[in-house]
Write a protein that holds these residues in place. Sequence first.
Motif, short mmCIF file in Angstrom:
data_model
loop_
_atom_site.label_atom_id
_atom_site.label_comp_id
_atom_site.label_asym_id
_atom_site.label_seq_id
_atom_site.Cartn_x
_atom_site.Cartn_y
_atom_site.Cartn_z
N GLU A 1 0.81 -1.22 0.00
CA GLU A 1 0.00 0.00 0.00
C GLU A 1 0.85 1.27 0.00
N LYS A 2 2.10 1.18 0.42
CA LYS A 2 2.97 2.34 0.53
C LYS A 2 3.85 2.55 -0.71
N LEU A 3 3.80 1.61 -1.64
CA LEU A 3 4.71 1.64 -2.79
C LEU A 3 4.03 2.14 -4.06
N ARG A 4 4.79 2.82 -4.89
CA ARG A 4 4.28 3.34 -6.16
C ARG A 4 4.03 2.22 -7.17
N ASP A 5 4.93 1.24 -7.24
CA ASP A 5 4.82 0.13 -8.19
C ASP A 5 5.14 -1.18 -7.48
N PRO A 6 4.26 -1.63 -6.56
CA PRO A 6 4.59 -2.81 -5.74
C PRO A 6 4.72 -4.10 -6.54
N ASN A 7 4.04 -4.21 -7.67
CA ASN A 7 4.09 -5.44 -8.46
C ASN A 7 5.09 -5.37 -9.61
N SER A 8 5.91 -4.34 -9.60
CA SER A 8 6.96 -4.17 -10.61
C SER A 8 6.40 -4.23 -12.03
N ASN A 9 5.35 -3.46 -12.27
CA ASN A 9 4.74 -3.42 -13.61
C ASN A 9 5.57 -2.61 -14.59
N GLU A 10 6.29 -1.59 -14.10
CA GLU A 10 7.18 -0.82 -14.97
C GLU A 10 8.38 -1.71 -15.30
N PRO A 11 8.94 -1.57 -16.50
CA PRO A 11 9.99 -2.50 -16.94
C PRO A 11 11.41 -2.15 -16.45
N GLN A 12 11.62 -2.15 -15.14
CA GLN A 12 12.97 -1.92 -14.61
C GLN A 12 13.67 -3.22 -14.22
N GLN A 13 13.12 -4.34 -14.63
CA GLN A 13 13.71 -5.62 -14.28
C GLN A 13 13.41 -6.64 -15.37
N PRO A 14 14.28 -7.64 -15.49
CA PRO A 14 13.99 -8.74 -16.41
C PRO A 14 12.75 -9.49 -15.92
N MET A 15 12.12 -10.22 -16.79
CA MET A 15 10.90 -10.95 -16.42
C MET A 15 11.13 -11.93 -15.27
N TYR A 16 12.30 -12.54 -15.19
CA TYR A 16 12.55 -13.50 -14.12
C TYR A 16 12.69 -12.83 -12.75
N ALA A 17 12.75 -11.51 -12.72
CA ALA A 17 12.83 -10.78 -11.45
C ALA A 17 11.56 -9.97 -11.19
N LYS A 18 10.51 -10.28 -11.92
CA LYS A 18 9.24 -9.58 -11.72
C LYS A 18 8.42 -10.34 -10.68
N ASN A 19 8.82 -10.19 -9.43
CA ASN A 19 8.15 -10.83 -8.30
C ASN A 19 8.34 -9.93 -7.08
N ILE A 20 7.78 -10.30 -5.96
CA ILE A 20 7.81 -9.44 -4.78
C ILE A 20 9.24 -9.16 -4.29
N THR A 21 10.15 -10.11 -4.48
CA THR A 21 11.53 -9.91 -4.04
C THR A 21 12.40 -9.30 -5.13
N ARG A 22 11.88 -9.24 -6.37
CA ARG A 22 12.59 -8.73 -7.54
C ARG A 22 13.95 -9.41 -7.70
N SER A 23 13.93 -10.73 -7.56
CA SER A 23 15.19 -11.47 -7.62
C SER A 23 14.96 -12.89 -8.11
N ILE A 24 16.05 -13.56 -8.46
CA ILE A 24 16.00 -14.97 -8.83
C ILE A 24 16.03 -15.80 -7.55
N LYS A 25 17.01 -15.52 -6.70
CA LYS A 25 17.10 -16.15 -5.39
C LYS A 25 16.57 -15.13 -4.39
#
Length: 189
Positions: A89-113
Motif C-alpha cells: 500500500e505504501k509503494l508506487r509500483d509494488p508489483n513491478s509493472n514498470e519494466p525496470q527488471q527482467p521478467m525472471y525478477a518480476k516478483n515481490i523480491t525482484r530477484s532470482i534467489k
Amino acid sequence: MNKNSINSKRRQYIIGASLLGGVGLGLGAIPFITSWLPSARAKAMGAPVDLDITKIEEGQKVTLDWRSQPVFVIKRSNAALETLKTLSEKLRDPNSNEPQQPMYAKNITRSIKQEILVVIGICTHLGCVPLYKPKAGEIDQSWVGGFFCPCHGSRFDLAGRVFKGVPAPCNLVIPPHKYNGNILRIGEE
C-alpha cells in the motif's frame, strides 16, 4: 632484343608491381580496419562481472562496478524478506509493472534467489547513489529498511521498489544476471 621480349618483360614488371602494390595495400589496411574494432577498455565496460555469493554475509551489501554503474548485491535476512509483504500500500509500483527488471525478477523480491538482491545503485530521480539503510527506524519511525537517497529524499524498500510521495518516479533497475551454482554473473541472462 626483339619487341615481343620487351613487351613480355614489361608485362611481367607490371604484373609484379601490381601484386606487390596489392599486398602492400592489404597490409596497410590492417591497422585501419582494426581501428574500427572495440578497444579492450570498451569490451571490459560491457563485460559480465562475477561474484561468489557464499562470501556475502546476511545483511551485507557488496558493490560491484558494471558498465560504469554501481551494482549493489545484498544478502537479505528472512525478517527483511517478510517486511516486503507488508509494504504494498505504501509503494508506487509494488508489483513491478514498470519494466525496470527482467521478467525472471518480476516478483515481490525482484530477484532470482529470494535472499539475494541484485540492483543498480542509481536513484531513478536524478542519478544519485542511494544509501543502504537496512535497519528499521534508521531514517525515521516509519522506516523498515531499504535504500535512502540523501540528495532529494527518495526511498526504496529492500527489493528496490520506490515508495509513494517521493521524487523518484520508478523502482531501482535490476540488471540482467544469472547464477551458475554459487557464482552470480551480472551482465548475462
